[in-house]
Design an enzyme around this catalytic site. Structure first.
Site, mmCIF file in Angstrom:
data_model
loop_
_atom_site.group_PDB
_atom_site.id
_atom_site.type_symbol
_atom_site.label_atom_id
_atom_site.label_comp_id
_atom_site.label_asym_id
_atom_site.label_seq_id
_atom_site.Cartn_x
_atom_site.Cartn_y
_atom_site.Cartn_z
ATOM 1 N N TYR A 52 0.839 -1.193 0.000
ATOM 2 C CA TYR A 52 0.000 0.000 0.000
ATOM 3 C C TYR A 52 0.877 1.247 0.000
ATOM 4 C CZ TYR A 52 -3.575 3.362 1.534
ATOM 5 O OH TYR A 52 -4.421 4.435 1.631
ATOM 6 N N ASP A 66 -0.985 15.614 6.511
ATOM 7 C CA ASP A 66 -1.912 14.995 5.560
ATOM 8 C C ASP A 66 -3.169 15.851 5.437
ATOM 9 O OD1 ASP A 66 -3.182 13.213 3.866
ATOM 10 O OD2 ASP A 66 -3.838 11.886 5.483
ATOM 11 N N ASP A 93 -3.237 5.437 -2.578
ATOM 12 C CA ASP A 93 -4.170 6.450 -2.104
ATOM 13 C C ASP A 93 -4.182 7.610 -3.098
ATOM 14 O OD1 ASP A 93 -5.534 8.429 -0.736
ATOM 15 O OD2 ASP A 93 -4.308 8.318 1.078
ATOM 16 N N ASP A 95 -6.315 10.164 -2.862
ATOM 17 C CA ASP A 95 -6.989 11.290 -2.216
ATOM 18 C C ASP A 95 -8.343 11.563 -2.884
ATOM 19 O OD1 ASP A 95 -5.046 11.512 -0.319
ATOM 20 O OD2 ASP A 95 -4.119 13.311 -1.140
ATOM 21 N N HIS A 120 -7.583 4.193 -4.589
ATOM 22 C CA HIS A 120 -8.861 4.587 -4.002
ATOM 23 C C HIS A 120 -9.019 6.101 -3.999
ATOM 24 C CE1 HIS A 120 -7.208 5.789 -0.038
ATOM 25 N NE2 HIS A 120 -6.492 4.684 -0.064
ATOM 26 N N GLU A 122 -11.592 9.269 -2.399
ATOM 27 C CA GLU A 122 -12.440 9.506 -1.237
ATOM 28 C C GLU A 122 -13.446 10.616 -1.505
ATOM 29 O OE1 GLU A 122 -9.588 12.076 1.636
ATOM 30 O OE2 GLU A 122 -8.754 10.248 0.768
ATOM 31 N N CYS A 130 -6.568 13.830 6.973
ATOM 32 C CA CYS A 130 -6.497 12.454 7.435
ATOM 33 C C CYS A 130 -7.864 11.973 7.877
ATOM 34 C CB CYS A 130 -5.499 12.349 8.592
ATOM 35 S SG CYS A 130 -5.521 10.770 9.438
ATOM 36 N N ARG A 165 -13.665 5.319 -1.370
ATOM 37 C CA ARG A 165 -13.585 5.450 0.089
ATOM 38 C C ARG A 165 -14.636 6.445 0.555
ATOM 39 N NH1 ARG A 165 -8.332 7.886 3.369
ATOM 40 N NH2 ARG A 165 -9.533 9.429 4.537
ATOM 41 N N GLU A 195 -13.990 3.742 5.906
ATOM 42 C CA GLU A 195 -13.031 4.463 6.737
ATOM 43 C C GLU A 195 -13.604 4.833 8.101
ATOM 44 O OE1 GLU A 195 -10.235 4.908 7.528
ATOM 45 O OE2 GLU A 195 -9.296 6.746 6.807
ATOM 46 N N ASN A 217 -9.268 -0.389 7.188
ATOM 47 C CA ASN A 217 -8.050 0.357 7.489
ATOM 48 C C ASN A 217 -7.657 0.148 8.950
ATOM 49 O OD1 ASN A 217 -5.976 2.194 7.743
ATOM 50 N ND2 ASN A 217 -7.254 4.017 7.467
#
Length: 305
Positions: A52, A66, A93, A95, A120, A122, A130, A165, A195, A217
């Site tokens: 990952y 983040d 990731d 974002d 992924h 989100e 984060c 996500r 998440e 996660n």
């Protein structure tokens, strides 16, 4: 040596096949996060199911929080460095897609070019933060569906896994989060990243509501309890990521080591905790380089080094 011998397309196909096995009861894929290519090589050697690339870790490695400060180019570059050295599928990731629909499609293609097997997106607003921080906000359902659809349209290899996500559990509650996940699947998502769930029962709610692979996660110090792989298998999770575990282990050891070096003036008391020179050479594959080009021979470390 130099690069993995497993083509990216083959790793994407293997991730798809592994997800099918997981859905059939084969247990979740265990996917630790790598903070650099060398740690990805260790994950590969330890026979995990994938690697990952965490946006939070890429940001931290750049000395940034983040909070949406990294760029698609920076993340794609790190993903490519990691994908180069491992035969395992790499999940990244992405974002919020790093912009509007066209930006999202371009991000997908850049990550494809980097050799990843999945990514992924989100449903947070920009700038994102984060997933285990307070103060998150999510976009409307239709906007996130557009993100997912843009990613699917941008995808050139149909085996590239597009995961959606949802951060809505902490913002809107469990039921709206489940409804959002269903909508994202309708928009074309292959997998859902659930998440910041707060108990085992919440994983069960998602599992009963969705007929696609689910990603859990297991980040430390967050909202979610640290469940075992067996517990997550029983809850029907298909992928488990450990996004920051290796970075936290490494930085914790580095911080303690630097303190001792400062206080004692020597690293002699730390040597037993270090990776030896010979172990590093083994991990890097020095013998293969020497066999390829005899001019590189003579790498053998001293005994006990």
């Amino acid at each position: 040596m130099l690069h993995t011998t497993v083509p990216a397309a083959q790793r994407r196909a293997s991730l798809r096949a592994a997800l099918e096995r997981s859905r059939a009861g084969g247990g979740p894929l265990l996917v630790p996060g790598a903070f650099n290519p060398l740690s990805a090589m260790l994950i590969d050697e330890q026979n995990f199911d994938g690697v990952y690339v965490s946006g939070a870790v890429v940001a931290a490695d750049l000395g940034l929080p983040d909070v949406g400060l990294t760029t698609a180019t920076e993340v794609a570059a790190r993903a490519g460095q990691i994908a180069r050295v491992t035969s395992l599928p790499v999940l990244v990731d992405a974002d919020t897609g790093f912009g509007g629909p066209v930006n999202t499609a371009r991000t997908v293609q850049a990550f494809e070019d980097a050799g990843v097997a999945g990514l992924h997106l989100e449903d947070q607003v920009d700038p994102k933060r984060c997933g285990h921080l307070t103060g998150k906000a999510v976009v409307g359902v239709e906007e996130m569906q557009t993100r997912v659809a843009a990613a699917v349209r941008g995808r050139r290899d149909p085996n590239l896994v597009i995961c959606a996500r949802t951060d809505a559990r902490a913002v809107e509650g469990l039921v709206p989060a489940v409804e959002r996940a269903r909508a994202y699947v309708d928009a074309g998502a292959d997998m859902v990243f659930v998440e910041a769930l707060e108990c085992e029962a919440e994983y069960t709610v998602f599992r009963e509501a969705l007929d696609v692979p689910l990603l859990a996660n297991m980040t430390e110090f967050g909202r979610s309890p640290l469940l075992t792989a067996k517990q997550l298998a029983d809850l029907g999770m298909d992928v488990v990521i450990y996004p920051v575990t290796l970075l936290r282990l490494a930085m914790g050891a580095a911080e303690r080591g630097l303190a001792e070096l400062r206080d004692t003036g020597t690293q002699a008391g730390l040597v037993d905790d270090m990776q030896t020179r010979s172990r590093l050479y083994e991990l890097l594959g020095y013998p293969a380089y020497a066999a390829f080009d005899t001019r590189l021979a003579g790498y053998t470390p001293q005994e006990n080094s």
